[in-house]
Design a protein around this motif. Structure first.
Motif: not given
Length: 71
Positions: A30-44, A47-57
């Motif tokens: 479940i945690i992996d699925a949540i991260i997969k939805q947000v982790d744009k560069n696939g590093d697992g 990042s701050l940018q990915e988190f900011q994008d998540l909060m904006r969307n």
């Protein structure tokens, strides 16, 4: 709040801790699925940018949390 180790990244264990208060009963899948939805560069990690994008969307945030709640 999320980045407990100060690495600049939010790790799967940090996500799990924030969502559950440290309850280890949530499957890692479940945690992996949540991260997969947000982790744009696939590093697992989130990042701050990915988190900011998540909060904006808000739709992505709701989808990510729904995976947690529904499973």
């Amino acid at each position: 709040m999320f980045d407990k180790d100060g690495s600049g990244m939010i790790t799967p264990s940090e996500i799990k801790n924030v969502l559950t208060g440290g309850d280890s009963k949530i499957p890692n899948a479940i945690i992996d699925a949540i991260i997969k939805q947000v982790d744009k560069n696939g590093d697992g990690e989130i990042s701050l940018q990915e988190f900011q994008d998540l909060m904006r969307n808000a739709a992505l945030w709701v989808k990510s949390i729904s995976l947690f709640v529904l499973n």
